[in-house]
Design a protein around this motif. Structure first.
Motif, PDB file in Angstrom:
ATOM      1  N   GLY A  27     -36.512  22.684  69.125  1.00  0.00           N
ATOM      2  CA  GLY A  27     -35.274  23.244  69.186  1.00  0.00           C
ATOM      3  C   GLY A  27     -35.443  24.688  69.743  1.00  0.00           C
ATOM      4  N   ALA A  28     -36.650  25.150  70.159  1.00  0.00           N
ATOM      5  CA  ALA A  28     -36.954  26.624  70.458  1.00  0.00           C
ATOM      6  C   ALA A  28     -35.853  27.052  71.550  1.00  0.00           C
ATOM      7  N   SER A  49     -29.656  27.192  67.480  1.00  0.00           N
ATOM      8  CA  SER A  49     -31.076  26.893  67.027  1.00  0.00           C
ATOM      9  C   SER A  49     -31.105  25.729  66.051  1.00  0.00           C
ATOM     10  N   THR A  50     -32.120  25.006  65.714  1.00  0.00           N
ATOM     11  CA  THR A  50     -32.457  24.035  64.882  1.00  0.00           C
ATOM     12  C   THR A  50     -31.995  24.424  63.492  1.00  0.00           C
ATOM     13  N   ASP A  51     -32.251  25.429  63.075  1.00  0.00           N
ATOM     14  CA  ASP A  51     -32.004  26.106  61.653  1.00  0.00           C
ATOM     15  C   ASP A  51     -30.438  26.379  61.595  1.00  0.00           C
ATOM     16  N   GLU A  52     -29.784  26.741  63.006  1.00  0.00           N
ATOM     17  CA  GLU A  52     -28.094  26.966  62.786  1.00  0.00           C
ATOM     18  C   GLU A  52     -27.526  25.700  62.697  1.00  0.00           C
ATOM     19  N   ALA A  53     -28.045  24.551  63.649  1.00  0.00           N
ATOM     20  CA  ALA A  53     -27.522  23.332  63.398  1.00  0.00           C
ATOM     21  C   ALA A  53     -27.413  22.626  61.950  1.00  0.00           C
ATOM     22  N   PHE A 134     -33.479  16.974  68.904  1.00  0.00           N
ATOM     23  CA  PHE A 134     -32.415  16.415  68.438  1.00  0.00           C
ATOM     24  C   PHE A 134     -32.003  15.082  68.699  1.00  0.00           C
ATOM     25  N   TRP A 135     -31.711  14.044  68.096  1.00  0.00           N
ATOM     26  CA  TRP A 135     -31.610  12.513  68.261  1.00  0.00           C
ATOM     27  C   TRP A 135     -30.106  12.254  67.773  1.00  0.00           C
ATOM     28  N   LEU A 136     -29.320  11.732  68.633  1.00  0.00           N
ATOM     29  CA  LEU A 136     -28.067  10.981  68.104  1.00  0.00           C
ATOM     30  C   LEU A 136     -28.411   9.801  67.556  1.00  0.00           C
ATOM     31  N   ARG A 161     -28.062  19.362  75.319  1.00  0.00           N
ATOM     32  CA  ARG A 161     -26.491  19.839  75.696  1.00  0.00           C
ATOM     33  C   ARG A 161     -25.410  18.743  75.103  1.00  0.00           C
ATOM     34  N   ILE A 162     -24.526  19.221  74.702  1.00  0.00           N
ATOM     35  CA  ILE A 162     -23.326  18.638  74.417  1.00  0.00           C
ATOM     36  C   ILE A 162     -22.162  19.159  74.853  1.00  0.00           C
ATOM     37  N   ALA A 163     -21.425  18.556  75.819  1.00  0.00           N
ATOM     38  CA  ALA A 163     -20.373  18.930  76.242  1.00  0.00           C
ATOM     39  C   ALA A 163     -19.201  18.329  75.535  1.00  0.00           C
ATOM     40  N   PHE A 164     -18.252  18.910  74.810  1.00  0.00           N
ATOM     41  CA  PHE A 164     -17.163  18.102  74.131  1.00  0.00           C
ATOM     42  C   PHE A 164     -15.912  18.486  74.926  1.00  0.00           C
ATOM     43  N   VAL A 165     -15.346  17.204  75.331  1.00  0.00           N
ATOM     44  CA  VAL A 165     -13.911  17.290  76.111  1.00  0.00           C
ATOM     45  C   VAL A 165     -12.908  17.264  75.080  1.00  0.00           C
ATOM     46  N   VAL A 166     -12.039  18.437  75.358  1.00  0.00           N
ATOM     47  CA  VAL A 166     -10.954  18.885  74.709  1.00  0.00           C
ATOM     48  C   VAL A 166      -9.640  18.318  75.518  1.00  0.00           C
ATOM     49  N   ASP A 167      -8.843  17.501  74.472  1.00  0.00           N
ATOM     50  CA  ASP A 167      -7.621  17.224  75.131  1.00  0.00           C
ATOM     51  C   ASP A 167      -6.461  18.475  74.622  1.00  0.00           C
TER      52      ASP A 167
END
Length: 169
Positions: A27-28, A49-53, A134-136, A161-167
């Motif tokens: 996660g560097a 960061s990984t720590d923050e997540a 990170f692994w979902l 990367r994650i893009a969250f689609v907002v309605d």
């Protein structure tokens, strides 16, 4: 002979670069999170960061997967917790891996199951060579309905990367 030595040096350099990359802290570079509307316009952006997540509250699930031996304890924040970091009703998450593989995950998935963005497997941080940083992960063993190709395909690893689609707003 000189051409062979040049190729050998180039190969050795490539191997060293790959080894250095796999030795970098998990996660560097960080996890890029963006919130977009349905047209793709960016609403918000964060890098964790990984720590923050992990500080968002790690959830642990124990499950087997088609890619691991036996039951593994995965831990990390839920996809729901990450989606909720910004306002609006998130309807989908678009995850992208280091190799540019991408998959869309509907909000119904994380509403129905504890879908975890795991940063740890059996307590150890996952490195890139271990499907990290990170692994979902879906709790596959918790429901026979999850034992399908549809859910297996959504278990993307090396997420960057994650893009969250907002309605709506």
């Amino acid at each position: 002979m000189i051409a062979s030595l040049a190729r050998l040096r180039a190969l050795a350099t490539a191997v060293l670069v790959l080894l250095a990359a796999s030795a970098a802290p998990a996660g560097a570079a960080g996890l890029e999170l963006v919130w977009i509307d349905r047209s793709g316009a960016e609403q918000a952006r964060r890098t964790l960061s990984t720590d923050e997540a992990e500080a968002l509250g790690a959830v642990e699930i124990a499950t087997s997967t088609p890619w691991t031996q036996g039951v593994v304890r995965f831990s990390g924040p839920t996809l729901a917790a990450l989606a909720a970091l910004e306002g609006g009703e998130v309807v989908e998450a678009r995850l992208q891996a280091l190799n540019d593989y991408s998959i869309d995950v509907p909000a119904e998935d994380w509403a129905a199951y504890d879908v975890v963005l795991a940063s740890r497997a059996d307590g150890a941080r996952m490195r890139v060579r271990d499907r990290g940083p990170f692994w979902l992960v879906y709790p596959l063993d918790s429901d026979p309905a999850l034992q399908t190709q549809r859910y297996h395909a959504r278990m993307i690893w090396q997420v960057r990367r994650i893009a969250f689609v907002v309605d709506g707003p």
